[in-house]
Enzyme design. Sequence first.
Site, PDB file in Angstrom:
ATOM      1  CG  HIS A 265      -2.101  -0.909   1.054  1.00 23.60           C
ATOM      2  ND1 HIS A 265      -2.858  -1.352   2.119  1.00 23.60           N
ATOM      3  CD2 HIS A 265      -2.658  -1.470  -0.054  1.00 23.60           C
ATOM      4  CE1 HIS A 265      -3.827  -2.148   1.680  1.00 23.60           C
ATOM      5  NE2 HIS A 265      -3.722  -2.229   0.368  1.00 23.60           N
ATOM      6  CG  HIS A 394      -3.251  -5.129  -8.254  1.00 23.36           C
ATOM      7  ND1 HIS A 394      -2.946  -3.924  -7.659  1.00 23.36           N
ATOM      8  CD2 HIS A 394      -4.255  -5.655  -7.521  1.00 23.36           C
ATOM      9  CE1 HIS A 394      -3.732  -3.735  -6.610  1.00 23.36           C
ATOM     10  NE2 HIS A 394      -4.541  -4.765  -6.514  1.00 23.36           N
TER      11      HIS A 394
END
Length: 419
Positions: A265, A394
Amino acid sequence: MKGPGKLLARSGPTGPGPADAPGFWLENEAHRDWLAADALKQFDFFRKSKRKDGGFHTLDWKGKPLRIQLQELHSTTRMIHAYAMAELCGAGGADIVDHGMQYLAQGHADGEGWAWGAEGSAPSDRRRMAYGHVFVLLAASSAHLIGHPGGQPLIDQASQVLMDHFWEEEPGLFGADFGPDWTPLDSYRGMNANMHGVEALLAAYEATGWEDYLNRAGGILGFFLGQMAPAYGWRIPEHYGPDWSVDLGYDGDPMFRPAGTTPGHSLEFARLLLQHWDLSGRPENEAPSVAHDLAQQALTDGWAEDGGLIYTVDFDGAPLLTDRYWWPVTEGIGVLASLIKLDPQEIYEEWYRRLWTFAHEHFIDHKRGGWYPALNAKGKPVETQFKGKPDIYHALQATLYPLAPGLSRQITSLPLITS
């Protein structure tokens, strides 16, 4: 930024790039061709996700539909986003975008907002999650970029729902999740929905030019990266109470709300910070150095001795969940590509090559397309947390962001797919 250590980037002639090539892989024709080829393989593999009765299948490693009926909101919206990128790149994706947009309206739509889970043509898990709703805005913005007639109306609708229910004006952040009747589920406040909220707000700004989106994204970045990250040694606290006080002891869902802090993150947030800075006209502020510090700490904390990035660490950097998933590697690739474009340093290149080499050797399914989502202790693909290949989102962005000419998405400038 410390170097990647004892493991050096290596690859054969069919790998992501020549190991002995001078300069930067972003400027290397062989590497760029390899990125384009992997993007095309991903597009081809996940086209098989399309369900005849609406929505999308989860695919097994071979590309066959799994017997999973529940379709979660973030999965539907990410498919819309991904195939809008396919359309913009010249690979064709408008039919899948339209298919996904129809399913948002006919499967997930639940009164004023969208249900977290749908089965067939009806909501089944009727929770209203901030995390899912910001992805609706992302999908709408990407659909609008390819001229889908439902793009702008969905941007307007998603924005209204987000502002009416999820946005908390005083902190300037996305807050609680809700039940079907818009009663808050609990007192939890989280970083993850806000991080993806920044992603969606920036996409909406790129799609519409409305500066309110850019300003709200900047406020979120200011809280998490301007206040929280430097106060906690460039490790971003994930979990908060209703007054937005940090809850360092929180231990919730092991995937969406794990204990500790998540290096992946930090890498993702660092890239979004640079995207916002770029879209804001590159003002003279600390955004590039903050992105560097976040990436440096995340790579230092997260890189496993035998390769890959572990999932979570404690606030002193000690490993917590050592599972190695594909998505932190893709997010590391994204921010390193941005840092290289901005300030081409050798240390960024070392990490960039290292991450791509590890992905090439362990995560990418070169025969069938797509990426494996997780590895076991021996570095082999495994189905534990995830079944099949859960999404394209992703890994696709890891191939496209390095090819884009700037720090923002600017996917419309990519000529590679049709070459």
